[in-house]
Design a protein around this motif. Structure first.
Motif, PDB file in Angstrom:
ATOM      1  N   PHE A  18     -69.838 -12.421  -8.912  1.00 56.93           N
ATOM      2  CA  PHE A  18     -68.457 -12.432  -8.442  1.00 56.93           C
ATOM      3  C   PHE A  18     -67.496 -12.604  -9.614  1.00 56.93           C
ATOM      4  O   PHE A  18     -66.528 -11.866  -9.770  1.00 56.93           O
ATOM      5  N   TRP A  19     -67.785 -13.587 -10.467  1.00 56.26           N
ATOM      6  CA  TRP A  19     -66.871 -13.849 -11.586  1.00 56.26           C
ATOM      7  C   TRP A  19     -66.843 -12.693 -12.568  1.00 56.26           C
ATOM      8  O   TRP A  19     -65.798 -12.347 -13.120  1.00 56.26           O
ATOM      9  N   LEU A  20     -68.014 -12.117 -12.788  1.00 53.86           N
ATOM     10  CA  LEU A  20     -68.086 -11.003 -13.720  1.00 53.86           C
ATOM     11  C   LEU A  20     -67.185  -9.853 -13.245  1.00 53.86           C
ATOM     12  O   LEU A  20     -66.426  -9.257 -14.022  1.00 53.86           O
ATOM     13  N   ALA A  21     -67.268  -9.545 -11.949  1.00 51.21           N
ATOM     14  CA  ALA A  21     -66.456  -8.457 -11.409  1.00 51.21           C
ATOM     15  C   ALA A  21     -64.976  -8.824 -11.454  1.00 51.21           C
ATOM     16  O   ALA A  21     -64.118  -7.985 -11.748  1.00 51.21           O
ATOM     17  N   ALA A  22     -64.678 -10.090 -11.194  1.00 51.57           N
ATOM     18  CA  ALA A  22     -63.285 -10.530 -11.252  1.00 51.57           C
ATOM     19  C   ALA A  22     -62.744 -10.379 -12.665  1.00 51.57           C
ATOM     20  O   ALA A  22     -61.589  -9.993 -12.873  1.00 51.57           O
ATOM     21  N   LEU A  23     -63.604 -10.663 -13.653  1.00 51.20           N
ATOM     22  CA  LEU A  23     -63.206 -10.470 -15.051  1.00 51.20           C
ATOM     23  C   LEU A  23     -62.885  -9.005 -15.300  1.00 51.20           C
ATOM     24  O   LEU A  23     -61.890  -8.672 -15.951  1.00 51.20           O
ATOM     25  N   GLY A  24     -63.713  -8.111 -14.760  1.00 49.87           N
ATOM     26  CA  GLY A  24     -63.473  -6.683 -14.927  1.00 49.87           C
ATOM     27  C   GLY A  24     -62.163  -6.263 -14.278  1.00 49.87           C
ATOM     28  O   GLY A  24     -61.429  -5.435 -14.817  1.00 49.87           O
ATOM     29  N   LEU A  25     -61.847  -6.856 -13.119  1.00 51.72           N
ATOM     30  CA  LEU A  25     -60.613  -6.486 -12.421  1.00 51.72           C
ATOM     31  C   LEU A  25     -59.379  -6.785 -13.260  1.00 51.72           C
ATOM     32  O   LEU A  25     -58.354  -6.116 -13.148  1.00 51.72           O
ATOM     33  N   SER A  26     -59.488  -7.786 -14.124  1.00 53.15           N
ATOM     34  CA  SER A  26     -58.310  -8.154 -14.907  1.00 53.15           C
ATOM     35  C   SER A  26     -57.907  -7.016 -15.835  1.00 53.15           C
ATOM     36  O   SER A  26     -56.790  -6.988 -16.320  1.00 53.15           O
ATOM     37  N   ALA A  27     -58.824  -6.076 -16.085  1.00 56.55           N
ATOM     38  CA  ALA A  27     -58.495  -4.937 -16.941  1.00 56.55           C
ATOM     39  C   ALA A  27     -57.251  -4.237 -16.447  1.00 56.55           C
ATOM     40  O   ALA A  27     -56.440  -3.741 -17.206  1.00 56.55           O
ATOM     41  N   THR A  28     -57.071  -4.224 -15.121  1.00 55.42           N
ATOM     42  CA  THR A  28     -55.975  -3.475 -14.558  1.00 55.42           C
ATOM     43  C   THR A  28     -54.658  -4.043 -14.848  1.00 55.42           C
ATOM     44  O   THR A  28     -53.763  -3.366 -15.284  1.00 55.42           O
TER      45      THR A  28
END
Lengths: 153, 500, 327
Positions: free
Chosen positions: B146-156
């Protein structure tokens, strides 16, 4: 195709509300915990909030729709070009299973090139050669089942 | 280890295998460069051939083909703004912006070299630390994912958008698309309107082709009289200026190579996710974060390295535990079984030469990538000398066929068209489209792992912070998210964001 | 300009006509099969179902003397491909590899499609569910696990696929047959067996009910312990793992795959297909392939396959109703 930020923001508020409303009948997990509805509701809510902010900022900045461009649309040749693209893809979707890829694909490319002022003879030759090549690569080499339609190849 | 590498080299230098490698390189480059044909699909297309191949040849084909495909996806992204595979989506806008500025040679040169370097780093890590890394990967549960994907979302939110609010809206739209279809917690169909094709959600490959490619075609059409912005690309000098750029960003390459490999090692996270996360991390540490999304060569270095290094990482859990690292290695596991080889720790004891031959073929493929990539760039750039009005029509046909080929479904061609219109209107109003694709890639991972975690822990939120690995990732993610929020929090509300 | 356009159009159309009419295909409708056959696979290329489909295609081609191409119609959790297969022209030129989801999807209200829309031809395979726990867990036998479940209802959690998926039903059926409430060991959804197994090893869940085949690499690695096998007989690859039946729980469940034709296919065509498939399934190549797969072979000819489908459909319906999954 610029629209006022106020309107764009309002659109997102509406979309957010619709998404939220769409989840009202969703089932819940045991003990009443939210299940399928949780994420869409969060997303819909945030969308409405963000949309509202965009709308507000647009209002303050007196952001306006480019009405002149919109009113002149039907006279704008470029707009017609874009419509030809849309119509071409739509026609492809609905007709390709009847006519087959070889015919429909070539027709779409030909129409578009013709509209973009390629000389008709050249457009026809390019369309047929290119489309046959695509068909060979995808259907024969990669075995993608492109619709055959009335053709057999 | 040394004798295993020697044995592997002997095995690989038969003329038959060298021919296989060459053919698969060309096949991979073609598949990667055509939008809609992905590396996964290419691996699947190879499966019937592997019925009749030696096990080694089968594995080497998949290695070579996938490495070439992930690089080749960068070519159409830079030249016509259509990512050839999902792994190039993160930096498509940056590549295309630079091309419009006349720097196509630099972009393509950096693409090919960073891809090769990333691939080599991944291969070396695979050789030295596979079993160890696999052990670490197996400690990841839904909380960490979950956290890993949330980190990726911050790219936006970090994409240097004109307005962070609008980028956020685009992300929300992408996340919403990702909720369409059968839900994981109860199997309930959401937003499908009774359409069977939507039960599995909106397929993001046709969506990506539509959002980037078709919207670009529409914009070209609608901007009066076909003044296409692409300047003629001379591919003669693609390596000029590349060395300086790479030297300048040497730290980035090292960092993204490691990051990409590790994301690859995590089961279920593939090259596309690696590229997005590397992009986000790159932005976080960049000295020029304002350039991201507007033509940052730094972002291309980072994400381009990460997606290729990820490929080798993907093999780690597949070989060690039979758990696929991504969709390509899922196919590899099937091929292994078919050849009577059982993935798992036994394969390292029973077939060490074979395992090392896979490693060595990664190295060979990534070295070959430079000359082959050079040729591919040259061939594709000549296509750009075709008159624009003919080229645009041909690209449209590739978009149609590519969208169709993913599921052999005309519904997806419709998806592509709808997304093309959506993307066109969004961009005309200053809303970037890249976050939509990101939301569609990471949305399911965020939601599924959140819901799974909640069900597992009986709605105990604290576990997101109390597990050690989760806690580290949580801190990282929250810090990253706060970076762009800071100025927003403290900026006066007096001035509306300017618009391009 | 206008002249150019019309002459271009004429040229284009005449070229099309030329292309369409030149070498007409052999017109006479010869004996079936006289042209290539499509084998629809409702799952993605490269997966287990796809691999079996491609092997069947290769062997069927040899039997029938016509090319057999696998067409992946993915999407909708299998609903798209199954629907496409059922609604294809019933002329024997489109066949489908049907999977266990055919007996499940309609109960969940995902599609109106049921097995009744198909003419069954042959059942190829079944991969029975298993019961697997982490190697570090305290449970050495199924009995210990079930006793723990009875004593601590709701505490141990199981995973292996999405909610309402085949392994979830295997769990529910096992608990129900053993006389334990279904929610005493709740289901944690996962995106597939691999994800579930990873959670198992990482300590996220306590039990996985996916097939033993899927867990095999982790069993070999000493990370996972198999406790039971939900089939009639023990699996020769795991001779020490008892079946549920041996332990007094009369329950079997597995994921199966078979070949079917659209309903209404003429009987003489079905007969040709059945005969060819029969040979394929019994061929040495196919048996070798399945054993290597590793896929469990369960061969049933058309009539038995039909009965099997009806039974499966009913069993699934009852279970899914009980688990609150029907709509």
């Amino acid at each position: 195709m610029k629209i006022s930020d106020t309107v764009v923001g309002a659109g997102f508020v509406a979309a957010g509300a619709l998404i939220f409303a769409g989840t009202l009948n969703y089932p819940t997990l045991e003990a009443g915990h939210p299940g399928p509805s949780l994420f869409p509701r969060i997303l819909g809510g945030l969308m409405a909030v963000f949309g509202g902010l965009v709308s507000l900022l647009g209002l303050r900045a007196r952001d306006v729709t480019d009405e002149v461009a919109w009113l002149r649309l039907h006279k704008n040749p470029a707009f017609i070009n874009a419509l030809v693209v849309l119509a071409g893809v739509l026609a492809y979707i609905f007709l390709v299973e009847h006519l087959g890829f070889l015919i429909m694909g070539a027709l779409v490319i030909f129409t578009l090139m013709w509209r973009l002022q390629v000389r008709p003879v050249k457009a026809a030759v390019v369309a047929i050669v290119f489309n046959t090549l695509v068909h060979f690569l995808f259907a024969k080499v990669l075995r993608v089942p492109l619709p055959l339609g009335i053709l057999w190849w | 280890m040394i004798e295993n590498i020697q044995a592997a080299l002997v095995m690989l230098t038969s003329w038959k295998l060298l021919l296989t490698i060459t053919l698969c390189s060309i096949f991979g480059l073609f598949v990667g460069a055509v939008p809609g044909l992905t590396a996964t699909m290419a691996a699947a297309l190879l499966v019937p051939f592997t019925f009749f191949m030696e096990p080694l040849a089968a594995l080497v084909s998949i290695v070579t083909m996938s490495a070439m495909a992930i690089f080749a996806g960068d070519i159409p992204a830079a030249l016509v703004r259509i990512p050839g595979t999902p792994s190039s989506a993160a930096y498509t806008d940056d590549s295309y912006e630079l091309t419009k500025q006349g720097k196509a040679e630099l972009v393509l040169g950096v693409d090919v070299i960073t891809s090769a370097m990333g691939g080599l780093m991944g291969a070396v890590i695979l050789m030295t630390a596979a079993p160890l890394l696999a052990e670490v990967a197996l400690t990841f549960t839904s909380f960490e994912y979950f956290w890993l994907a949330a980190l990726g979302l911050s790219a936006t939110v970090m994409i240097a958008s004109i307005s962070p609010l609008k980028a956020g809206l685009a992300l929300l739209v992408g996340l919403f698309f990702s909720t369409v279809g059968v839900d994981i917690t109860l199997g309930y169909p959401r937003f499908t309107f009774g359409i069977t094709e939507l039960l599995n959600g909106v397929d993001f490959i046709p969506a990506m082709i539509g959002l980037f490619g078709v919207s670009e075609i529409l914009r070209n059409m609608a901007s009066a009289h076909l003044k296409f912005p692409i300047t003629a690309v001379k591919a003669e000098n693609i390596f000029r200026g590349v060395a300086e750029t790479l030297w300048k960003y040497k730290v980035n390459i090292g960092r993204s190579g490691l990051l990409g490999t590790f994301i690859g090692v995590l089961p279920g996270a593939g090259a596309d996710i690696a590229a997005w996360i590397a992009y986000a991390v790159s932005r976080r540490f960049s000295k020029e974060p304002e350039k991201f999304g507007k033509g940052s060569i730094e972002s291309i270095v980072d994400a381009g390295t990460a997606n290729n290094s990820c490929l080798a990482g993907d093999w780690v859990p597949a070989l060690v535990f039979g758990i696929p690292g991504d969709s390509i290695t899922a196919i590899v596991i099937g091929v292994l079984y078919m050849k009577g080889l059982r993935p798992g720790p036994m394969i390292f004891q029973e077939q060490p030469q074979l395992v090392y031959a896979v490693y060595v073929s990664f190295i060979i493929a990534n070295i070959l990538m430079v000359p082959f990539g050079y040729l591919a760039i040259k061939v594709s750039s000549t296509m750009l000398r075709v008159p624009r009005n003919i080229l645009m029509s041909a690209i449209l046909m590739f978009c149609i066929v590519g969208s169709f080929a993913i599921n052999n479904s005309l519904f997806d061609v419709g998806t592509m068209l709808a997304m093309g219109i959506l993307g066109y209107f969004f961009e005309a109003n200053g809303i970037p489209v890249a976050p939509i694709v990101l939301g569609m890639v990471l949305g399911p991972i965020v939601e599924q792992n959140f819901m799974v975690s909640m069900i597992k822990s009986e709605w105990d939120l604290t576990q997101f912070f109390t597990r050690p690995t989760a806690a580290i990732l949580a801190v990282l993610t929250i810090l990253t998210w706060l970076t762009p929020v800071y100025p927003i929090l403290f900026r006066r509300f007096s001035r509306a964001p300017s618009r391009a | 300009m206008r002249r150019w356009i019309s002459s271009g159009l004429i040229l284009f159309l005449s070229a099309l006509v030329l292309v369409t009419t030149l070498p007409a295909p052999a017109a006479a409708q010869a004996k079936y099969p006289s042209r290539p056959i499509q084998l629809i696979c409702p799952w993605a290329a490269g997966g287990g179902t796809d691999r079996i489909a491609r092997m069947v295609a290769v062997l069927l081609e040899k039997e029938l003397g016509q090319p057999v191409t696998v067409v992946n119609r993915t999407g909708g959790s299998g609903a798209v491909g199954h629907t496409a297969g059922a609604t294809a022209a019933p002329d024997g030129y489109t066949i489908t590899i049907v999977t266990v989801e055919l007996a499940m999807m309609h109960w969940m209200g995902l599609t109106p499609l049921t097995y009744r829309e198909f003419t069954p031809a042959v059942l190829l395979n079944i991969d029975p569910a298993g019961v697997q726990v982490a190697a570090t867990s305290e449970w050495k036998t199924l009995k210990q696990l079930l006793d723990y479940v009875k004593a601590n209802p709701g505490k141990p959690k199981a995973s292996g696929t999405g909610k309402g998926g085949i392994w979830d039903l295997a769990r529910a059926g096992m608990l129900k047959t053993a006389g334990i409430p279904i929610d005493a060991m709740p289901w944690v959804p996962s995106t597939g067996a691999a994800t579930g197994l990873q959670e198992l090893v990482a300590g996220g869940v306590q039990v996985v009910t996916a097939s033993l085949v899927e867990g095999r690499p982790l069993i070999d690695a000493g990370k996972v312990r198999p406790l039971a096998h939900m089939a009639d007989k023990r699996d020769p690859a795991f001779p020490d793992v008892p079946t549920l039946k041996e332990q007094g729980i009369n329950w079997t469940m597995g994921a199966w795959r078979g070949i079917a034709l659209p309903k209404g296919t003429p009987p003489e065509i079905v007969a040709v297909m059945e005969k060819a498939l029969d040979k394929v399934v019994k061929s040495k190549e196919f048996v070798d392939f399945m054993n290597k797969g590793p896929f469990g072979i369960l061969y049933k000819p058309a009539a038995e396959f039909g009965k099997f489908l009806a039974e499966q459909d009913e069993t699934m319906g009852v279970l899914m109703k009980e688990a609150g999954l029907t709509r």
